[in-house]
Design an enzyme around this catalytic site. Sequence first.
Site, PDB file in Angstrom:
ATOM      1  N   PRO A 154       0.837  -1.210   0.000  1.00  0.00           N
ATOM      2  CG  PRO A 154       0.061  -1.006   2.193  1.00  0.00           C
ATOM      3  CD  PRO A 154       0.747  -1.953   1.261  1.00  0.00           C
ATOM      4  CG  MET A 155       3.669   2.472  -1.562  1.00  0.00           C
ATOM      5  SD  MET A 155       4.917   2.258  -2.837  1.00  0.00           S
ATOM      6  CE  MET A 155       4.109   1.112  -3.928  1.00  0.00           C
ATOM      7  CB  THR A 156      -0.287   7.530   0.871  1.00  0.00           C
ATOM      8  OG1 THR A 156      -0.939   6.758   1.869  1.00  0.00           O
ATOM      9  CG2 THR A 156      -0.943   8.882   0.759  1.00  0.00           C
ATOM     10  CD  GLN A 182      -2.936   0.219   4.347  1.00  0.00           C
ATOM     11  OE1 GLN A 182      -2.710   1.364   3.932  1.00  0.00           O
ATOM     12  NE2 GLN A 182      -2.030  -0.492   4.979  1.00  0.00           N
ATOM     13  CG  HIS A 199      -2.905   1.353   7.763  1.00  0.00           C
ATOM     14  ND1 HIS A 199      -1.832   0.946   8.531  1.00  0.00           N
ATOM     15  CD2 HIS A 199      -2.436   2.358   6.975  1.00  0.00           C
ATOM     16  CE1 HIS A 199      -0.780   1.691   8.227  1.00  0.00           C
ATOM     17  NE2 HIS A 199      -1.116   2.550   7.291  1.00  0.00           N
ATOM     18  N   GLY A 200      -3.327  -1.494  10.553  1.00  0.00           N
ATOM     19  CA  GLY A 200      -3.048  -1.468  11.994  1.00  0.00           C
ATOM     20  C   GLY A 200      -1.593  -1.124  12.260  1.00  0.00           C
ATOM     21  CB  ALA A 201       1.171  -0.827  10.107  1.00  0.00           C
ATOM     22  CG  HIS A 202       3.222   2.076   9.014  1.00  0.00           C
ATOM     23  ND1 HIS A 202       3.015   2.122   7.662  1.00  0.00           N
ATOM     24  CD2 HIS A 202       3.895   0.918   9.232  1.00  0.00           C
ATOM     25  CE1 HIS A 202       3.522   1.043   7.080  1.00  0.00           C
ATOM     26  NE2 HIS A 202       4.066   0.294   8.019  1.00  0.00           N
ATOM     27  CE1 TYR A 246      -0.772   7.902   9.652  1.00  0.00           C
ATOM     28  CE2 TYR A 246       0.290   5.854   8.979  1.00  0.00           C
ATOM     29  CZ  TYR A 246       0.190   7.235   8.903  1.00  0.00           C
ATOM     30  OH  TYR A 246       1.053   7.946   8.124  1.00  0.00           O
TER      31      TYR A 246
HETATM   32  C1  LIG Z   1       5.186   6.840  -1.043  1.00  0.00           C
HETATM   33  C2  LIG Z   1       4.861   5.821   0.005  1.00  0.00           C
HETATM   34  C3  LIG Z   1       3.585   5.793   0.551  1.00  0.00           C
HETATM   35  C4  LIG Z   1       3.245   4.827   1.517  1.00  0.00           C
HETATM   36  N1  LIG Z   1       1.955   4.771   1.989  1.00  0.00           N
HETATM   37  C5  LIG Z   1       1.575   3.735   2.799  1.00  0.00           C
HETATM   38  C6  LIG Z   1       0.203   3.534   3.142  1.00  0.00           C
HETATM   39  O1  LIG Z   1      -0.723   4.250   2.695  1.00  0.00           O
HETATM   40  N2  LIG Z   1      -0.096   2.501   3.959  1.00  0.00           N
HETATM   41  C7  LIG Z   1       0.867   1.674   4.461  1.00  0.00           C
HETATM   42  O2  LIG Z   1       0.554   0.755   5.229  1.00  0.00           O
HETATM   43  N3  LIG Z   1       2.170   1.838   4.125  1.00  0.00           N
HETATM   44  C8  LIG Z   1       2.540   2.810   3.287  1.00  0.00           C
HETATM   45  N4  LIG Z   1       3.857   2.917   2.877  1.00  0.00           N
HETATM   46  C9  LIG Z   1       4.819   1.886   3.276  1.00  0.00           C
HETATM   47  C10 LIG Z   1       4.885   0.794   2.181  1.00  0.00           C
HETATM   48  O3  LIG Z   1       3.680   0.034   2.122  1.00  0.00           O
HETATM   49  C11 LIG Z   1       6.038  -0.188   2.410  1.00  0.00           C
HETATM   50  O4  LIG Z   1       5.818  -0.878   3.612  1.00  0.00           O
HETATM   51  C12 LIG Z   1       7.380   0.514   2.458  1.00  0.00           C
HETATM   52  O5  LIG Z   1       7.518   1.382   1.340  1.00  0.00           O
HETATM   53  C13 LIG Z   1       8.540  -0.478   2.432  1.00  0.00           C
HETATM   54  O6  LIG Z   1       8.552  -1.188   1.233  1.00  0.00           O
HETATM   55  P1  LIG Z   1       9.672  -0.858   0.099  1.00  0.00           P
HETATM   56  O7  LIG Z   1      10.961  -0.845   0.836  1.00  0.00           O
HETATM   57  O8  LIG Z   1       9.531  -1.994  -0.881  1.00  0.00           O
HETATM   58  O9  LIG Z   1       9.353   0.473  -0.475  1.00  0.00           O
HETATM   59  C14 LIG Z   1       4.219   3.888   1.946  1.00  0.00           C
HETATM   60  C15 LIG Z   1       5.506   3.941   1.391  1.00  0.00           C
HETATM   61  C16 LIG Z   1       5.829   4.871   0.421  1.00  0.00           C
HETATM   62  C17 LIG Z   1       7.210   4.857  -0.183  1.00  0.00           C
END
Ligand SMILES: Cc1cc2nc3c(=O)[nH]c(=O)nc-3n(C[C@H](O)[C@H](O)[C@H](O)COP(=O)(O)O)c2cc1C
Length: 375
Positions: free
Chosen positions: A34-36, A111, A179-182, A184
Amino acid sequence: MAISTSSASRAAEILSRPVTLNGLTVPNRIVMAPMTRMFSPGGVPGDDVRSYYARRAAAGVGLIVTEGTYVGHESAGQSDRVPRFHGEEQLAGWAKVAEAVHEAGGTIVPQLWHIGMVRKQGEPPYADAPAVGPSGIRVDGTEGTGKAMTRGDLDDVIGAFVEAAVAAERIGFDGVELHGAHGYLLDQFLWAGTNRRTDAYGGDLVARTKFAAEIVAAVRESVSADFPVIFRYSQWKQEAYDARLAETPEELEAILAPLAAAGVDAFHASTRRYWLPEFDDSDLNLAGWTKKLTGRPTITVGSVGLDGDFLRAFAGEGAAVGSIDNLLDRMERDEFDLVAIGRALLQDPEWAAKVLAGRFDELHPYDAAALKTLS
Ligand SMILES: Cc1cc2nc3c(=O)[nH]c(=O)nc-3n(C[C@H](O)[C@H](O)[C@H](O)COP(=O)(O)O)c2cc1C
């Protein structure tokens, strides 16, 4: 580049096996993390968002986890450019995304996200709502800037997650990820740093897991029995990178067991570098421990195929291509079942197809400029 030739056939063999998450068969082991992206004005994912995901499904991603998408609660988010998972126009946009991904041969889950105390000054429609959390404390430790959630607030948020999950099934998604991570909202309950409650939702690890487990159970009850519910969690927090929920496997089990019992079908263990052991005296990473402790299918993530972790991406830095040998070794040992790819897939829609075909020499380094466009 640093990928051995033996990885080529091994990668195809290991990563192209289908895997089952409850009633869903994912065609291979590659997940889009998932990537915002903030390309959904008014919270509505449009044609560009649809093609962005469909392109990756067409190029071999087995399961797409969408960017975090706000559930229908007044304090769930703060940006009007982050997609919402409620509202007629928003859900109609999402339905088209799911359809396009299916046509391309992939599977997709949204997500579902509530940011809790991370909320600062919001844009409309979030401008006036308070930041809410277990104790009104921010992840950085600032106190008194938000509202400690009342019983009514807890019920409203549970209801918002349920409505979003029911909508996901209705409009054709293959499951949901909570989304139970990071750092939030759900993680704010799990972590002692933000949860100082003295009622049933605070105290020891099991009590701190109660709110997330109630959301899982309520979602589980409201969707079909075979509709997969994935739970993403992490030790680290966006505003506290060294924070940990669990110092030992026993502590981790105290968190994961109630979630599994409440109906989680698969866990997504978010780490920044998948090769790091999580606890002493074992090489297992967080996903490895999660699978060992719960028996549930588990997704790993964190700098796969890259040599620098994603925090550097937010600081505007790129990353070189890295070997996936260690990943393949771990998957061969069955430490976890799937692997999520973040930045490498953001950079290159064809990443999965290239890796599945052993075309490693065609992989690109990650360039932070990739964040600026949706392609
Ligand atoms: C631009 C960006 C946006 C992200 N947004 C989210 C998100 O909305 N939800 C989430 O759980 N993680 C988010 N992440 C974390 C990613 O899901 C992932 O765990 C993290 O980038 C590590 O993976 P990678 O090393 O392959 O990039 C984001 C990461 C990036 C780079």
